[in-house]
Each structure stands twice: as C-alpha cells, then as structure tokens.
Scaffold this motif. Sequence first.
Motif, short mmCIF file in Angstrom:
data_model
loop_
_atom_site.label_atom_id
_atom_site.label_comp_id
_atom_site.label_asym_id
_atom_site.label_seq_id
_atom_site.Cartn_x
_atom_site.Cartn_y
_atom_site.Cartn_z
N ALA A 1 -1.81 6.02 1.91
CA ALA A 1 -2.07 4.67 1.39
C ALA A 1 -1.91 3.63 2.49
CB ALA A 1 -1.13 4.37 0.23
N ALA B 1 -4.70 -4.05 -0.53
CA ALA B 1 -3.69 -3.00 -0.55
C ALA B 1 -3.49 -2.47 -1.97
CB ALA B 1 -2.37 -3.54 0.00
N GLY C 1 -4.32 1.41 -1.80
CA GLY C 1 -3.10 2.21 -1.91
C GLY C 1 -3.20 3.22 -3.04
N GLY D 1 0.82 -1.20 0.00
CA GLY D 1 0.00 0.00 0.00
C GLY D 1 0.86 1.26 0.00
N THR E 1 -4.87 1.35 3.93
CA THR E 1 -4.70 -0.09 3.82
C THR E 1 -5.05 -0.80 5.13
OG1 THR E 1 -3.00 0.13 2.11
CG2 THR E 1 -3.02 -1.93 3.35
#
Length: 485
Positions: A87, A106, A110, A71, A91
């Motif tokens: 991110a 992810a 992300g 991520g 995640t």
Amino acid sequence: MGNNRIANSPTLAKIRKFGGVMSGMVMPNLGAFVGWGLMAAIFIPNGWFPNEKLGEMVGPILNYLFPLLIGYTAGYNIHGQRGGVIAAFATMGVIVGSNITMISGAMVMGPLSSWLLKKFDQKVQHKIKPGFEMFVNNFSLGIIGLLCAIFAYMTVGPVIRLLIVIITSGVNWCTAHNLLPLLSVFMAPAQVLFLNNVVNHGILAPIGFAQVPELGKSIMFLVDTNNGPLLGTLMAIALFGRGRAKKTAPMAMFIAGIAGIGEVYFPFVLANPLLVFATMGGLAVSLFLQVIMGGGLIGVASPGSLIAIAMMTPKSAIIANLVSISAGFIVSCTLGWLLLKISPGSEDEEEDNPVIVGGRQVKSVTDFVPGITPSVSAQATARKSIQRILVACDSGMGSSAMGASVLRKRLKEENLDAITVVNDSANRVGKDYDIVITLSGLLERAKLSCENADTAFITVNNFIKLSDYDETVAFIKQHNQEAAT
C-alpha cells in the motif's frame, strides 16, 4: 422505536462500515497529525513563533508522510505487514503523480493494492513448493506493487487531483457567497448516524489540507470538530430535559467538550431526532461567522475537544473561532430548549437493550435458562465461560476506550475481573470475542464484521454509565452458571 429501525437499517450499516474503514485509515495516525498541526501553528510564517528552518518540515510531512502513513495503515488493516508495504509503495504513485496532498489518493490506493495482494496470496498459498515461499512472496509483492504504482501515477492521481480541484472550487465559491453554512444541513444528521467520518476524513480534511498552504488555515477542519453546537444541544437537555437524559447530559458535555469524544452526544439525538435541528442551526450560525470573520484551523483537531481546537487555532483566527463556537453553542441551546418544549418526553424513553445471540434477540436474561429457549442456550453457552469482551465504538479509540474502562471497574466489583475487556472499532469484531457491547446505532455494523456465530451482542445507551452494564453482568453470571453445570 421507528428512528432506531432507521438507524439500524442494513443499508445504513454498510455505509457506516465504509465510513469506519476510512476512519480506520486515519485514526491510528492522528498523533502524527496533531504533531504536524502544532509544528505548523508554531513555525509557519504566520504562526505563533515563525521559524524558516523548522518550518521547512511542514510541507514534506504533509505531502509525503501523511499519505504514506494512511496508505500503509489501510493496507495493514486489510492484509497485515505485506498489505501495508504494498500500500505504501502504491501510494507513492499518487504522491509523485500530483502536485497536491494526496490523502484521498492514499485512501484509494492503500486498500486497493493490499486487497489485490491478499487475493493473490489466497489463490497461490497452497500451490507454492516448499523453499520457494520467500521468492514468490517478494516477487509477487514487487510486481503487483509496481503495476499498482504505475496505475496510480497515470490514472488515480490525476483523477483525484481533478476532483479535489473541482470540490475545492465549489467550496471556495460557497465561502465567497456566504453559502458554506449549508454544510450544516448534511453534517448534523451525518454525525448522529455515525457517518461523520465518511464526510470528514473523505472530503473535508483533504480540502482543508489543500487550503492550508495557501491560506494558512481552513474552515473545513471546523465543520465536524466544532463541538460548540453539540454542546449547546446537550446543555438544553441538561437544563430542560427530563429523567435519565437530563441526568447524564452534563457528564456527556464534559466528555465531548474536554475529552473530545463526540460519540457520547449521538444517542441523545437518536432518542429525540428533532434535536438534530438544534445542532444544525447552531452549526450553520457558527460556519457563517467563521466565513465573515476569517475563522479556521491549521490542521485536524483531534480529538475534537475545545483544548485541541485551541491548539490548532492560528493567531489570525483566535477571535473568529471563539465568537463562532460560542455563538453556535448559544443558538443550539436556544433551539434545543424550543424543540424540547414541543417534544418534552421523547428523549427520556427507556429503550430496550436486547441480547442477541446467533442472530436471535433474547429479551431477558431468563431466556437463557435451559428449557425456556434451548436452541439459544446451546449456542450461547458454547460449553465455556465468558472470557473475552469487546466494547466497540465507531473508531475504536474514543468512547469505547472509556466504556471498556467502566466495564472493567464494574466486573471487578462483581468479582468477574478475570474476564478480558478490550475496545476496538465496530468494523473489527472478528471471531475472538464472546460478547460485543456497542451502541444501538452501531449494532448492525458490528454484526456485519463478526465472524463468530456464538458471539452475543449487547447494546448500551451510554458507554460511561455503570448501570447500563447491568444486562451484561446478569448475562455473564447466567451464562457462566450454565457453563459450569
């Protein structure tokens, strides 16, 4: 040339670019995957040297660290440090909202969260009053990250969990009914079209990580990385091919088998598409034997070399992996020999390696001489000498690194070693390079990611062959001569 037009189609280039984005999330973190795979292979209950205490690290690294790394990397690729932070925060929503490894989650959250933050920053960056930058930046990241984490927890996590359960059930059903070899029908063509990262990192690896805690291994890790079949195809070319392909196939075998850089194999099959059936047949046999003998790996073999495969092989799968990979090699080599008898010369045809500047193909270096193509010369020269060259492959870590090394050696021989040569993914060309060197199958993708109309694109057939850089050296000398006048 027809197969080259297919390989370079804009639609396929966009699909490859998507695969490159997915690969860009995973590839920088492969060292951590290797470390985890070694830890699991050694310390889990059915590992080489079981250790209950040390084995306790295996689960948390898999379930928490890997999704966070992927991520963060995805976010960083899109929006730098701020993108990576939001991110990773978002995640956590899919991690906490699921009871399985959320690598796929992810890969969704992300890029999504970092893209949203990037768009917000672009909208407000010129409207923030001096002195309030830190306040706005921190609260915007926190609020958007909070909303993304909640969204991930409530929707993305459950949806991806359901999809993985469905796909895993399908794979298990195929395994139970010995139908898993059908994956070769999709994987072999995906490899030579540089789409293997889409399938491997987006579908197969998440399923593999879901299976490891229960089974202690997974065949999914040996679908794309099993280089026995592709080595068999290269062996057929080395033994029964002709001309340049026959001469370069042995070196390609060494690089693919020992260094694990499978991209060196792709151009051979793109030059003679019939050979994809040799690899396909070898992979089908290999997968069939893995199913009935209980093969598989404990984690991702990266790079996909025979050495990495051996390191990721648990005790229970040593014989199965050895037999299946060897059988795949023999079958693909035999099929390759038969296919080369049918089309003995097509893999040896010399292909043009055009220079492309400003979207226009230039057939030879003399086309850059002023007075012959003045419009191209004006763009190509840009009133400065060549300073930076990018060698671009699919992931930016394997064959391009070797190509950059070979090119540096060639430029040093030509007294042009003042030029900076770097390597990266065809997805990350940007605007900083005077020349981009890539494979013909990645040309469209590299052009899509280029932000400089003056950048020249040169394709090569083989990253590791010195003579393939003749066009590059000639172009540089002509270009620099014009820039000096």
